[in-house]
Design an enzyme around this catalytic site. Structure first.
Site, short mmCIF file in Angstrom:
data_model
loop_
_atom_site.label_atom_id
_atom_site.label_comp_id
_atom_site.label_asym_id
_atom_site.label_seq_id
_atom_site.Cartn_x
_atom_site.Cartn_y
_atom_site.Cartn_z
N HIS A 119 0.82 -1.21 0.00
CA HIS A 119 0.00 0.00 0.00
C HIS A 119 0.86 1.27 0.00
O HIS A 119 2.05 1.24 0.32
CB HIS A 119 -0.92 0.01 1.23
CG HIS A 119 -0.15 0.05 2.52
ND1 HIS A 119 0.37 1.21 3.04
CD2 HIS A 119 0.17 -0.93 3.38
CE1 HIS A 119 0.99 0.96 4.17
NE2 HIS A 119 0.89 -0.36 4.41
N GLU A 134 -2.01 -7.11 7.34
CA GLU A 134 -0.70 -7.00 7.96
C GLU A 134 -0.62 -7.88 9.20
O GLU A 134 -1.64 -8.26 9.79
CB GLU A 134 -0.43 -5.52 8.32
CG GLU A 134 0.91 -5.24 8.99
CD GLU A 134 2.11 -5.63 8.14
OE1 GLU A 134 2.31 -6.85 7.95
OE2 GLU A 134 2.85 -4.72 7.71
#
Length: 220
Positions: free
Chosen positions: A32, A108
């Protein structure tokens, strides 16, 4: 394995053991874009921090690069955390391709008590060896297992499609480490692009951790 922005040769093929499917699949893994917590060195983990303006610009840079490259992308899938979801949305808009439902396996690593802390804060509170303590962080093996499960499912579900996957640095480092063992030696950069090609039972890296699109912009 260090950043490579050119196509790999056959000697760079690494072998993994996954049940053989059919067809050809490209997966383009993207970390990202930048967030405010990234900028000050805070661990984000699964805390839902949005992109900042620089992160949005990074996503647009990658989108423009992908639009002008020969690879054809069919879908985008993200972890569902807002920083990954917005990155994916920007790419989807530029490339005019659909986004699939998010997959939480791409999230994550959960970092437990150290989420939201800078490096200095982590060491002050828990010492330099904080990574060795049980602070609620997700184990390496757990990340690798969910990462490889995602890869295998995509292989069977979309064997003839190419997809962009927007995920996170800690997760991607563990996934690459699972695929290529001790070959991964560097930090996974924001908006880096890694392209893996499925051939028989091999995942062949065509690009690794490439941020050429960001560097080219800085040179203008």
């Amino acid at each position: 394995m260090r950043s490579v922005c050119v196509k790999y040769t056959s000697k760079d093929v690494f072998h993994i053991f996954i049940i053989k499917g059919a067809g050809i699949l490209l997966i383009g893994f993207v970390r990202h874009g930048l967030t405010d917590w990234n900028a000050v060195g805070k661990i984000q983990g699964q805390t839902d921090i949005p992109l900042n303006d620089e992160g949005r610009l990074q996503a647009k840079m990658l989108g423009e690069r992908l639009k002008n490259e020969p690879y054809r992308w069919d879908y985008i899938i993200t972890s569902g955390l807002s920083r990954a979801e917005e990155t994916g949305s920007i790419l989807a808009s530029i490339l005019n391709i659909p986004m699939l439902e998010p997959d939480i396996r791409l999230r994550e690593r959960a970092y437990g008590l150290v989420e939201g802390l800078t490096a200095d804060e982590r060491e002050t509170r828990y010492g330099k060896d904080w990574k060795q303590l049980d602070l609620g962080q997700e184990k390496d093996l757990d990340l690798q297992v969910r990462g490889m499960a995602f890869m295998e499912e995509m292989w069977f579900k979309y064997p003839d499609k190419n997809m962009l996957v927007v995920s996170h640095g800690g997760f991607l480092a563990q996934l690459y480490g699972s695929l290529y063992k001790d070959q991964v030696v560097e930090r996974i950069g924001n908006l880096s692009l890694t392209i893996l090609e499925k051939k028989d039972i091999d995942w062949i890296p065509l690009l690794f951790n490439c941020t050429r699109h960001l560097m080219e912009e800085k040179q203008h």
